[in-house]
Design a protein around this motif. Structure first.
Motif, mmCIF file in Angstrom:
data_model
loop_
_atom_site.group_PDB
_atom_site.id
_atom_site.type_symbol
_atom_site.label_atom_id
_atom_site.label_comp_id
_atom_site.label_asym_id
_atom_site.label_seq_id
_atom_site.Cartn_x
_atom_site.Cartn_y
_atom_site.Cartn_z
ATOM 1 N N THR A 164 0.841 -1.211 0.000
ATOM 2 C CA THR A 164 0.000 0.000 0.000
ATOM 3 C C THR A 164 0.872 1.257 0.000
ATOM 4 O O THR A 164 0.545 2.247 -0.668
ATOM 5 C CB THR A 164 -0.929 0.024 1.223
ATOM 6 O OG1 THR A 164 -0.150 -0.190 2.416
ATOM 7 C CG2 THR A 164 -1.981 -1.061 1.120
ATOM 8 N N ASP A 165 1.977 1.210 0.732
ATOM 9 C CA ASP A 165 2.890 2.351 0.772
ATOM 10 C C ASP A 165 3.647 2.497 -0.548
ATOM 11 O O ASP A 165 3.913 3.616 -1.012
ATOM 12 C CB ASP A 165 3.881 2.200 1.930
ATOM 13 C CG ASP A 165 3.240 2.434 3.285
ATOM 14 O OD1 ASP A 165 2.041 2.769 3.310
ATOM 15 O OD2 ASP A 165 3.923 2.267 4.310
ATOM 16 N N VAL A 166 4.010 1.376 -1.134
ATOM 17 C CA VAL A 166 4.679 1.400 -2.438
ATOM 18 C C VAL A 166 3.771 2.054 -3.476
ATOM 19 O O VAL A 166 4.207 2.898 -4.269
ATOM 20 C CB VAL A 166 5.059 -0.027 -2.882
ATOM 21 C CG1 VAL A 166 5.541 -0.040 -4.332
ATOM 22 C CG2 VAL A 166 6.148 -0.602 -1.974
ATOM 23 N N LYS A 167 2.500 1.700 -3.452
ATOM 24 C CA LYS A 167 1.543 2.284 -4.400
ATOM 25 C C LYS A 167 1.379 3.780 -4.170
ATOM 26 O O LYS A 167 1.202 4.555 -5.117
ATOM 27 C CB LYS A 167 0.204 1.568 -4.298
ATOM 28 C CG LYS A 167 0.239 0.138 -4.837
ATOM 29 C CD LYS A 167 -1.112 -0.541 -4.684
ATOM 30 C CE LYS A 167 -1.079 -1.953 -5.272
ATOM 31 N NZ LYS A 167 -2.382 -2.659 -5.101
ATOM 32 N N ARG A 168 1.475 4.192 -2.905
ATOM 33 C CA ARG A 168 1.396 5.621 -2.587
ATOM 34 C C ARG A 168 2.608 6.356 -3.165
ATOM 35 O O ARG A 168 2.468 7.469 -3.696
ATOM 36 C CB ARG A 168 1.319 5.814 -1.069
ATOM 37 C CG ARG A 168 1.307 7.255 -0.622
ATOM 38 C CD ARG A 168 0.096 8.011 -1.133
ATOM 39 N NE ARG A 168 0.201 9.435 -0.807
ATOM 40 C CZ ARG A 168 0.006 10.396 -1.682
ATOM 41 N NH1 ARG A 168 -0.313 10.126 -2.934
ATOM 42 N NH2 ARG A 168 0.114 11.656 -1.307
ATOM 43 N N ILE A 169 3.770 5.744 -3.093
ATOM 44 C CA ILE A 169 4.978 6.353 -3.665
ATOM 45 C C ILE A 169 4.838 6.475 -5.182
ATOM 46 O O ILE A 169 5.207 7.494 -5.772
ATOM 47 C CB ILE A 169 6.224 5.534 -3.282
ATOM 48 C CG1 ILE A 169 6.508 5.696 -1.777
ATOM 49 C CG2 ILE A 169 7.440 5.970 -4.099
ATOM 50 C CD1 ILE A 169 7.567 4.772 -1.244
ATOM 51 N N LYS A 170 4.280 5.462 -5.795
ATOM 52 C CA LYS A 170 4.043 5.521 -7.239
ATOM 53 C C LYS A 170 3.123 6.691 -7.573
ATOM 54 O O LYS A 170 3.357 7.416 -8.561
ATOM 55 C CB LYS A 170 3.426 4.209 -7.721
ATOM 56 C CG LYS A 170 3.190 4.185 -9.222
ATOM 57 C CD LYS A 170 2.451 2.941 -9.634
ATOM 58 C CE LYS A 170 2.112 2.964 -11.114
ATOM 59 N NZ LYS A 170 1.243 1.857 -11.523
ATOM 60 N N GLU A 171 2.108 6.912 -6.773
ATOM 61 C CA GLU A 171 1.187 8.022 -6.991
ATOM 62 C C GLU A 171 1.913 9.359 -6.857
ATOM 63 O O GLU A 171 1.655 10.302 -7.620
ATOM 64 C CB GLU A 171 0.039 7.967 -5.979
ATOM 65 C CG GLU A 171 -0.926 6.810 -6.211
ATOM 66 C CD GLU A 171 -1.969 6.669 -5.093
ATOM 67 O OE1 GLU A 171 -1.872 7.457 -4.116
ATOM 68 O OE2 GLU A 171 -2.826 5.798 -5.198
ATOM 69 N N ILE A 172 2.828 9.450 -5.894
ATOM 70 C CA ILE A 172 3.617 10.683 -5.715
ATOM 71 C C ILE A 172 4.497 10.928 -6.939
ATOM 72 O O ILE A 172 4.603 12.052 -7.431
ATOM 73 C CB ILE A 172 4.452 10.603 -4.412
ATOM 74 C CG1 ILE A 172 3.531 10.634 -3.198
ATOM 75 C CG2 ILE A 172 5.461 11.753 -4.363
ATOM 76 C CD1 ILE A 172 4.227 10.323 -1.883
ATOM 77 N N PHE A 173 5.120 9.874 -7.444
ATOM 78 C CA PHE A 173 5.929 9.985 -8.659
ATOM 79 C C PHE A 173 5.077 10.559 -9.800
ATOM 80 O O PHE A 173 5.484 11.486 -10.503
ATOM 81 C CB PHE A 173 6.452 8.611 -9.086
ATOM 82 C CG PHE A 173 7.631 8.097 -8.291
ATOM 83 C CD1 PHE A 173 8.093 8.760 -7.164
ATOM 84 C CD2 PHE A 173 8.268 6.926 -8.673
ATOM 85 C CE1 PHE A 173 9.181 8.276 -6.448
ATOM 86 C CE2 PHE A 173 9.353 6.438 -7.971
ATOM 87 C CZ PHE A 173 9.812 7.106 -6.850
#
Length: 241
Positions: free
Chosen positions: A228-237
């Motif tokens: 879930t945190d990895v996906k959040r980082i992708k969204e930030i990118f």
């Protein structure tokens, strides 16, 4: 090398191959997965296990020292020579040795430099002997030139302590932007501060950023990096680009 296609890339740790594949897919392969040499008792066991990660992740593994441990520098160099991974973490003085080990291969090798406490200067004395001596602080621009001369591809700025060294980091980013050099911010980066750190890099025209996000996104009970945190980082990118 999937992670070279994007300006922003994630470098994070994994509990096991299953977790690594989850991270890799969640990031649409825009990630290099850290496997730490210090987690293995000897070279042979590290080599055997890393080969499995290498096969599963299309060689997008990041051989790590483990908290920048200079004692692991030669182990990392030896493993890099045997594996020819896509990404290698190395202490500053061993960059040249590592490049020689992967001769004929385009492995990405970073050079660990540390905050000096003086904006504009970075500490390059990150090796097993130099860390025992007075700090070797030099201008960021000079450090970049030396890394290029040794065959390195980027500066790894560690330990940042999140935003604690942000004034120093701004000048590191500025120098990397001017030198068209890749930057790898590392240490204390989490979901709260990653965007600010990346914005600085983008504003300073850093050509590529490989951001290391480690313990802050690891589940303390399972030891796995949280998808879930990895996906959040992708969204930030995606938001920043």
């Amino acid at each position: 090398m999937n992670y070279y296609k994007n300006r922003l890339c994630l470098n994070c740790l994994t509990k096991d191959i299953e977790n690594a594949l989850e991270i890799y897919e969640a990031m649409d392969k825009n990630a290099v997965i850290g496997v730490l040499s210090g987690n293995y008792p000897n070279f042979d066991e590290a080599l055997s296990d890393m080969k499995k990660y290498q096969a599963a992740l299309e060689n997008n593994i990041s051989i790590g020292l483990g908290a920048g441990n200079p004692a692991q520098g030669l182990m990392v160099a030896a493993l890099s020579g045997a594996l020819k991974p896509n990404h290698v973490n190395q202490v500053f003085p061993y960059v040249g040795i590592t490049r020689e080990k992967v001769s004929g291969n385009d492995a990405h090798i970073n050079a660990l430099v540390s905050p000096s406490g003086i904006p504009g200067l970075v500490k390059i004395s990150t090796g097993p002997e130099s860390t025992k001596l007075p700090d070797g602080n030099i201008p960021v621009e000079t450090a970049i030139a030396l890394v290029k001369e040794m065959g390195g591809n980027s500066l790894k700025f560690f330990p940042m302590g999140g935003l604690k060294t942000i004034e120093e980091f701004k000048l590191v980013a500025k120098a990397c932007g001017k030198s068209d050099f890749i930057l790898e911010p590392t240490g204390g980066i989490d979901l709260e501060n990653i965007e600010e750190i990346l914005k600085i890099c983008i504003e300073e025209n850093v050509p590529k950023v490989i951001v290391h996000v480690y313990s802050s996104i690891i589940d303390k009970e399972s030891g796995k990096t949280k998808i879930t945190d990895v996906k959040r980082i992708k969204e930030i990118f995606e938001k920043l680009l």
